[in-house]
Design a protein around this motif. Structure first.
Motif, PDB file in Angstrom:
ATOM      1  N   LYS A 198      -7.787  13.127  67.120  1.00  0.00           N
ATOM      2  CA  LYS A 198      -6.446  13.426  66.726  1.00  0.00           C
ATOM      3  C   LYS A 198      -5.822  13.958  68.034  1.00  0.00           C
ATOM      4  O   LYS A 198      -6.420  14.716  68.819  1.00  0.00           O
ATOM      5  N   VAL A 200      -2.200  15.577  69.375  1.00  0.00           N
ATOM      6  CA  VAL A 200      -1.136  16.242  69.276  1.00  0.00           C
ATOM      7  C   VAL A 200      -0.291  16.679  70.334  1.00  0.00           C
ATOM      8  O   VAL A 200      -0.792  16.750  71.267  1.00  0.00           O
ATOM      9  N   LYS A 202       2.919  18.857  71.963  1.00  0.00           N
ATOM     10  CA  LYS A 202       3.865  20.243  71.803  1.00  0.00           C
ATOM     11  C   LYS A 202       4.793  20.229  72.974  1.00  0.00           C
ATOM     12  O   LYS A 202       4.466  19.778  74.173  1.00  0.00           O
ATOM     13  N   ASN A 213       6.149  21.136  67.902  1.00  0.00           N
ATOM     14  CA  ASN A 213       5.468  19.799  67.581  1.00  0.00           C
ATOM     15  C   ASN A 213       6.363  18.406  67.525  1.00  0.00           C
ATOM     16  O   ASN A 213       7.417  18.730  66.864  1.00  0.00           O
ATOM     17  N   GLU A 216       3.021  12.606  67.476  1.00  0.00           N
ATOM     18  CA  GLU A 216       1.794  12.547  68.091  1.00  0.00           C
ATOM     19  C   GLU A 216       1.738  11.342  69.176  1.00  0.00           C
ATOM     20  O   GLU A 216       2.552  10.507  69.223  1.00  0.00           O
TER      21      GLU A 216
END
Length: 388
Positions: A198, A200, A202, A213, A216
């Motif tokens: 994963k 992510v 930010k 957030n 992705e």
């Protein structure tokens, strides 16, 4: 040079003249905005009106547009001091041996953990973005070394099962504000207990106390661990498809829209992401393939990729294997300050593509050679405060 006229022992200094002469305040401003940051910080004490002018954010932007002084910054760990330090020297000195009097040693501005991993992410408008990870927490600082102003961003907790992380720093021209982007790759367990990757993303906008957030990291890709490169309002990461596929490309994040696009690389018969690096030269995205340097003259247009030159061999070290890792700056005469990795580690050179020659950057203080690292960055001098 105007600042050369400012001498302490003059019976009538230029400061006295500017105060006593019948000059409009606009003309005084035009003179002051051409001076160095060091002088301007001293001149805040001349009178209230000068202090008010020099501290004005509008003047800081005007001074930035006039500023021509750039400095190299080396982040390194000092064993005698048991802490990280930043060593700085003017960019114009690299054409000769950099003397000790041209070198400034600066303390790391905050949270100087000796066991932490530190890096210089990027610089823009005189502000350096610094990052460190210590005890599963990320600390990110925005620091202007010219005026010694620092802003610590909200701390960022590291996810469990972390595999890699990278940052980017740039300017959002839509909101006229600075943004830092964190890309965190880690593994989680799915419903059947298998590990799933994963990534992510930010974003922190300067002045806010949180990380937001956003979507992705896209295209089923992962970024290389190098920091993102800021150009044309976007932050760019060199990526590759997972599981060793050869289709390399750049993922671009538009800081205004906070949306992604894929930027294709130039056609190169020896494409190999392990020896490919991104930089920026003269406000253009720059790609380095081993010995070759390409620039994208029109951002986002694959057809505008142009090969600038190749550093074919090191004439003083013909047997040394090497590849280019970073392009710092292109001077007015088209010579380029480059970083390369060779048999003896990272080195700095000035390359002249017109005649195909280069010279190593020499330092009077030999210990600086050991400071040359991926955490070497150049930064323009400015009055821009990360705290405003």
């Amino acid at each position: 040079m105007i600042e050369e006229t400012f001498t302490v022992n003059n019976q009538l200094s230029s400061v006295d003249y500017l105060q006593s002469a019948t000059l409009s305040f606009d003309l005084v401003e035009e003179i002051l905005c051409r001076l160095s940051v060091k002088l301007l910080l001293q001149f805040r004490c001349v009178c209230k009106s000068w202090n008010s002018l020099i501290c004005n954010p509008k003047f800081a932007k005007k001074h930035l547009n006039m500023s021509t002084t750039r400095r190299l910054h080396f982040l390194s760990y000092s064993n005698p001091l048991h802490k990280y330090i930043i060593t700085s020297c003017p960019l114009h000195c690299v054409s000769t041996t950099v003397s000790n009097k041209d070198v400034t040693q600066l303390e790391y501005p905050s949270n100087n953990h000796s066991c932490a991993h530190h890096e210089i992410v990027a610089s823009y408008n005189g502000i350096l973005c610094l990052a460190q990870v210590y005890s599963y927490v990320y600390y990110v600082l925005l620091w202007n070394p010219s005026i010694r102003k620092v802003k610590e961003l909200p701390r960022l907790e590291e996810p469990r099962y972390m595999s890699q992380w990278t940052f980017g720093f740039g300017y959002d021209f839509v909101t006229n504000n600075y943004k830092v982007v964190a890309v965190l790759s880690y593994y989680v367990h799915d419903s059947v207990g298998d590990s799933v990757g994963k990534t992510v993303v930010k974003v922190n906008t300067l002045g806010t106390n949180f990380w937001k957030n956003i979507q992705e990291f896209p295209f089923d890709s992962t970024p290389e661990m190098d920091s993102g490169i800021f150009v044309s309002g976007t932050i760019n990461w060199l990526t590759s498809k997972p599981w060793g596929e050869k289709s390399c490309f750049v993922v671009s994040l538009d800081l205004g829209k906070e949306s992604y696009q894929k930027v294709l690389l130039p056609d190169h018969r020896e494409e190999d992401v392990t020896i490919s690096y991104l930089s920026v030269l003269r406000d253009c995205l720059c790609m380095m393939y081993g010995h070759d340097i390409w620039i994208m003259k029109e951002y986002g247009n694959k057809e505008s990729w142009t090969k600038l030159f190749s550093v074919l061999y090191m004439q003083d070290h013909p047997s040394e294997s090497y590849y280019l890792t970073k392009a710092f700056y292109m001077f007015e005469d088209d010579q380029v300050l480059l970083q390369y990795f060779g048999d003896l580690g990272l080195k700095l050179i000035v390359y002249d593509p017109r005649i195909g020659t280069f010279k190593f950057i020499k330092f009077e203080n030999k210990s600086i050679y050991n400071m040359i690292s991926p955490c070497t960055e150049f930064c323009i001098e400015s009055l821009i405060s990360p705290c405003s």
